[in-house]
Enzyme design. Structure first.
Site, PDB file in Angstrom:
ATOM      1  N   LYS A 133       8.784   2.014   2.405  1.00 23.32           N
ATOM      2  CA  LYS A 133       9.469   3.035   1.613  1.00 23.32           C
ATOM      3  C   LYS A 133      10.889   3.219   2.117  1.00 23.32           C
ATOM      4  O   LYS A 133      11.171   2.944   3.288  1.00 23.32           O
ATOM      5  CB  LYS A 133       8.745   4.379   1.777  1.00 23.32           C
ATOM      6  CG  LYS A 133       7.417   4.493   1.080  1.00 23.32           C
ATOM      7  CD  LYS A 133       6.818   5.870   1.330  1.00 23.32           C
ATOM      8  CE  LYS A 133       5.459   6.014   0.668  1.00 23.32           C
ATOM      9  NZ  LYS A 133       5.495   5.945  -0.801  1.00 23.32           N
ATOM     10  N   LYS A 141      -8.237  11.292  -0.502  1.00 27.25           N
ATOM     11  CA  LYS A 141      -7.359  10.306   0.138  1.00 27.25           C
ATOM     12  C   LYS A 141      -6.899  10.858   1.481  1.00 27.25           C
ATOM     13  O   LYS A 141      -6.388  11.976   1.554  1.00 27.25           O
ATOM     14  CB  LYS A 141      -6.153  10.015  -0.768  1.00 27.25           C
ATOM     15  CG  LYS A 141      -5.085   9.120  -0.128  1.00 27.25           C
ATOM     16  CD  LYS A 141      -3.961   8.750  -1.114  1.00 27.25           C
ATOM     17  CE  LYS A 141      -2.825   8.003  -0.428  1.00 27.25           C
ATOM     18  NZ  LYS A 141      -1.693   7.683  -1.330  1.00 27.25           N
ATOM     19  N   ASP A 169       2.014   7.477   5.435  1.00 20.83           N
ATOM     20  CA  ASP A 169       2.253   6.384   4.483  1.00 20.83           C
ATOM     21  C   ASP A 169       3.707   5.935   4.566  1.00 20.83           C
ATOM     22  O   ASP A 169       4.587   6.518   3.937  1.00 20.83           O
ATOM     23  CB  ASP A 169       1.913   6.841   3.054  1.00 20.83           C
ATOM     24  CG  ASP A 169       2.079   5.713   2.045  1.00 20.83           C
ATOM     25  OD1 ASP A 169       2.244   4.548   2.471  1.00 20.83           O
ATOM     26  OD2 ASP A 169       2.026   6.004   0.829  1.00 20.83           O
ATOM     27  N   ASP A 223       0.140  12.684   3.077  1.00 20.42           N
ATOM     28  CA  ASP A 223      -0.605  11.747   2.230  1.00 20.42           C
ATOM     29  C   ASP A 223      -2.121  11.804   2.498  1.00 20.42           C
ATOM     30  O   ASP A 223      -2.878  11.010   1.954  1.00 20.42           O
ATOM     31  CB  ASP A 223      -0.061  10.328   2.449  1.00 20.42           C
ATOM     32  CG  ASP A 223      -0.146   9.482   1.191  1.00 20.42           C
ATOM     33  OD1 ASP A 223      -0.276  10.054   0.094  1.00 20.42           O
ATOM     34  OD2 ASP A 223      -0.075   8.244   1.314  1.00 20.42           O
ATOM     35  N   GLU A 258      -1.462   1.921  -1.503  1.00 20.96           N
ATOM     36  CA  GLU A 258      -2.596   1.816  -0.565  1.00 20.96           C
ATOM     37  C   GLU A 258      -3.678   2.852  -0.828  1.00 20.96           C
ATOM     38  O   GLU A 258      -4.827   2.660  -0.464  1.00 20.96           O
ATOM     39  CB  GLU A 258      -2.074   1.954   0.880  1.00 20.96           C
ATOM     40  CG  GLU A 258      -1.897   3.396   1.396  1.00 20.96           C
ATOM     41  CD  GLU A 258      -0.899   4.223   0.612  1.00 20.96           C
ATOM     42  OE1 GLU A 258      -0.024   3.633  -0.049  1.00 20.96           O
ATOM     43  OE2 GLU A 258      -0.992   5.467   0.642  1.00 20.96           O
ATOM     44  N   ARG A 282      -5.053   3.818  -3.607  1.00 18.81           N
ATOM     45  CA  ARG A 282      -6.094   3.318  -4.509  1.00 18.81           C
ATOM     46  C   ARG A 282      -6.999   2.310  -3.806  1.00 18.81           C
ATOM     47  O   ARG A 282      -8.148   2.139  -4.187  1.00 18.81           O
ATOM     48  CB  ARG A 282      -5.449   2.752  -5.785  1.00 18.81           C
ATOM     49  CG  ARG A 282      -4.530   1.589  -5.552  1.00 18.81           C
ATOM     50  CD  ARG A 282      -3.580   1.338  -6.714  1.00 18.81           C
ATOM     51  NE  ARG A 282      -2.538   2.379  -6.803  1.00 18.81           N
ATOM     52  CZ  ARG A 282      -1.604   2.431  -7.743  1.00 18.81           C
ATOM     53  NH1 ARG A 282      -1.569   1.520  -8.689  1.00 18.81           N
ATOM     54  NH2 ARG A 282      -0.709   3.396  -7.733  1.00 18.81           N
ATOM     55  N   ASP A 310       2.356  -0.484  -0.633  1.00 19.54           N
ATOM     56  CA  ASP A 310       2.562   0.959  -0.742  1.00 19.54           C
ATOM     57  C   ASP A 310       1.591   1.593  -1.749  1.00 19.54           C
ATOM     58  O   ASP A 310       1.473   2.811  -1.810  1.00 19.54           O
ATOM     59  CB  ASP A 310       4.014   1.239  -1.132  1.00 19.54           C
ATOM     60  CG  ASP A 310       4.419   2.681  -0.892  1.00 19.54           C
ATOM     61  OD1 ASP A 310       3.659   3.405  -0.220  1.00 19.54           O
ATOM     62  OD2 ASP A 310       5.507   3.075  -1.367  1.00 19.54           O
TER      63      ASP A 310
HETATM   64  N1  BES Z   1       1.571   8.281  -1.198  1.00 22.18           N
HETATM   65  C1  BES Z   1       2.287   7.628  -2.227  1.00 22.18           C
HETATM   66  C2  BES Z   1       2.502   8.500  -3.443  1.00 22.18           C
HETATM   67  C3  BES Z   1       3.385   9.685  -3.272  1.00 22.18           C
HETATM   68  C4  BES Z   1       4.731   9.615  -3.534  1.00 22.18           C
HETATM   69  C5  BES Z   1       2.850  10.893  -2.894  1.00 22.18           C
HETATM   70  C6  BES Z   1       5.536  10.719  -3.400  1.00 22.18           C
HETATM   71  C7  BES Z   1       3.656  11.998  -2.762  1.00 22.18           C
HETATM   72  C8  BES Z   1       4.992  11.913  -3.026  1.00 22.18           C
HETATM   73  C9  BES Z   1       1.528   6.396  -2.700  1.00 22.18           C
HETATM   74  O1  BES Z   1       0.789   5.739  -1.743  1.00 22.18           O
HETATM   75  C10 BES Z   1       2.564   5.429  -3.194  1.00 22.18           C
HETATM   76  O2  BES Z   1       3.392   5.047  -2.440  1.00 22.18           O
HETATM   77  N2  BES Z   1       2.483   5.080  -4.473  1.00 22.18           N
HETATM   78  C11 BES Z   1       3.412   4.183  -5.066  1.00 22.18           C
HETATM   79  C12 BES Z   1       2.650   3.296  -6.001  1.00 22.18           C
HETATM   80  C13 BES Z   1       3.450   2.150  -6.529  1.00 22.18           C
HETATM   81  C14 BES Z   1       3.785   1.182  -5.420  1.00 22.18           C
HETATM   82  C15 BES Z   1       2.653   1.457  -7.622  1.00 22.18           C
HETATM   83  C16 BES Z   1       4.462   5.003  -5.802  1.00 22.18           C
HETATM   84  O3  BES Z   1       4.121   6.022  -6.391  1.00 22.18           O
HETATM   85  O4  BES Z   1       5.615   4.628  -5.756  1.00 22.18           O
HETATM   86 ZN    ZN Z   2       0.109   6.958  -0.180  1.00 23.51          ZN
HETATM   87 ZN    ZN Z   3       1.941   4.367  -0.608  1.00 25.17          ZN
END
Ligand code: BES
Ligand code: ZN
Ligand code: ZN
Length: 518
Positions: free
Chosen positions: A290, A278, A283, A301, A362, A364, A360
């Protein structure tokens, strides 16, 4: 940027009282008495340590450090006592940690040369080559610094220049030296990966970071060449990598896909081992934005992509006889008038449609396209690394990443590599019941679930795009970033995955082609 390694690592068979340097390190075990290897110490050193252990002023617990001016008669100015924990529990990873602690302190005190005796080979039967490797890794990683944007006075720029690994009688110095050479190379690749992660997002827009990866790949010349192709926006559009494009459409900096390939000696015609990483250079969450607290950290990220690129550098440097492909989608997830909206439906490269219910989620999306695109190279197996879910940090914290798979045999090899490198993995299930949560009304799939298990839901979504290829997903959201300096990790990007992927490639055994029915 700091490559190639600034540090010289030497192996020497001279006795410890004849090893010149600024600092002599004495590894001390927990338990109140001198460790079994203290017979090699100069007597002045034993006299220094014995009363300290008796009085419990120094206990020898793991990574404890005390610095003393060297007693007379030694060709060094300082002695560092470092705790290794209980002697019976000494592992290669503890050696890696302990030398890192000593090397970091030596560098902070502006010492130039450190002597470290190779311990644990006789006492704990750690193979000499392993000891050389982990000690080199620890020394290089422990002194890693990211100072690109820091105005430093000349004396603040001073680095530890030399580490001497002192081997005692009966230990093969050639084996220690081979290990040290490999360890330096691997640690360098981890450093490259850390540098990419630590770069701020305004200095690593997708096309820029791709150019850095390409430039680095080109440094590997001769037989161990890495080829690097950068697929830009126009071609992504032509190919239909629409999920990568959708994630990047809110940014003025267009997404790219980087394809790396290394063909080791005799392995060029074999189906490749594919690393997918990734590469979200920042992000923000996009329109599903966020909260602002710690949002700056979201420059990490792209750690999965950095790990894939770093590992291929190490694998090529070691000239491993394997065929490896790296697929890294770089994209920036920002809100704007052109950004994707919740509710948008994307037709992915695979043909499957996805309803984007949360912009968010993104990672996946870009990985869906990257994994389907990776299948074009007819992989023997694919492993993706991604800072995919906050839920993974909740579940496992910083000490392990999550592993999810469709193939037990491949997962076993990944787990073995994880055990050897101490980049630990912990498996979560991918039972078919979870897949219900990513079915969409208007589209084939949706990019979020609605019933917990966030890390698993991320993985079941990705599973839709890997078909019958043996596949492992590593969610490295917790392990990719360190909040503070700790042993061989330094605050910021950790480069997690570089060592694991390199070990995986080093011991890679082709798989029988059955996919687990889970
Ligand atoms: N990059 C984030 C995940 C992340 C969070 C990495 C904290 C490192 C530290 C990812 O893109 C994300 O935002 N995931 C969301 C998914 C949700 C919207 C289903 C998450 O984990 O909140
Ligand atoms: Zn992310
Ligand atoms: Zn994200």
């Amino acid at each position: 940027m700091r490559f190639p390694a600034f540090m010289k690592i030497e192996v020497s068979t001279k006795t410890l009282d004849r090893q010149p340097g600024d600092v002599l390190t004495l590894p001390v075990a927990e338990g109140g008495r001198l460790p079994s290897w203290a017979g090699r110490w100069p007597s002045a050193a034993r006299k220094l340590v014995e009363p300290l252990l008796k009085s419990k002023d120094f206990t020898g617990k793991l990574n404890e450090l005390a610095a003393f001016p060297a007693p007379g008669g030694l060709p060094v100015s300082w002695v560092y006592l470092v705790g290794v924990g209980k002697e019976r529990e000494l592992t290669p990873d503890r050696l890696r940690q302990v030398i890192a602690v000593a090397a970091r302190r030596a560098q902070a005190q502006r010492r130039k040369a450190l002597v470290f005796p190779v311990v644990g080979v006789s006492a704990r039967e750690i193979p000499a080559e392993t000891a050389g490797q982990v000690l080199a890794e620890g020394a290089v990683l422990g002194t890693y610094r990211f100072t690109l944007y820091k105005t430093l006075k000349p004396e603040e720029q001073k680095r530890l220049e030399k580490v001497t690994l002192a081997v005692g009688r009966g230990i093969s110095s050639a084996a220690v030296a081979t290990g040290a050479k490999n360890g330096t190379l691997i640690a360098d690749a981890v450093g490259f990966s850390r540098d990419l992660i630590n770069l701020p997002a305004n200095h690593k827009y997708p096309e820029d970071i791709a150019a850095r990866v390409q430039k680095n790949a080109r440094k590997n010349t001769g037989a161990s060449k890495i080829s690097c192709r950068i697929i830009k926006k126009a071609e992504l559009t032509r190919l239909g990598l629409n999920a990568i494009l959708a994630v990047g459409q809110g940014s003025v900096h267009p997404p790219v896909l980087v394809a790396l390939e290394y063909k080791g000696p005799g392995a060029g015609s074999k189906p490749p081992l594919v690393f997918v990483g990734k590469g979200i250079t920042f992000d923000s969450g996009g329109i599903s934005i966020k909260p602002s607290g710690n949002m700056d950290q979201m420059k990490y990220d792209m750690s999965g992509g950095a790990a894939a690129a770093g590992a291929i550098q190490a694998i090529a440097g070691l000239k491993l006889p394997v065929h490896v492909v790296g697929i890294i989608p770089f994209s920036e997830n920002l809100p704007s008038g052109s950004a994707q909206r919740p509710g948008d439906i994307i037709r992915t490269f695979s043909g499957k449609t996805v309803e984007v219910l949360n912009t968010d989620a993104e990672g996946r999306l870009v990985l869906a396209d990257a994994l389907s695109f990776a299948r074009r190279s007819k992989p023997a197996a694919m492993i993706d690394l991604a800072t995919l879910t906050g839920a993974c940090v909740v579940a496992l914290g910083k000490h392990a990443c999550a592993l999810l798979t469709n193939h037990d045999g491949f997962a076993r090899q990944v787990k073995e590599a994880a055990a050897r490198t101490h980049e630990r993995v912990w498996e979560l299930p991918l039972w078919p019941e979870y897949s219900e949560q990513v079915k969409s009304g208007p589209a084939d799939l949706k990019n979020i679930g609605d019933d917990g298990a966030g890390t698993i839901i991320g993985a079941v979504f990705l599973k839709e795009f890997v078909g019958n290829i043996p596949w492992v997903h590593l969610d490295i959201a917790g392990t990719a970033w360190a909040d503070k300096d700790q042993a061989y990790l330094s605050k910021g990007g950790t480069g997690f995955g570089v060592r694991l992927l390199t070990a995986l490639a080093a011991d890679w055994k082709p798989l029988p082609s059955t996919v687990k029915v889970s």
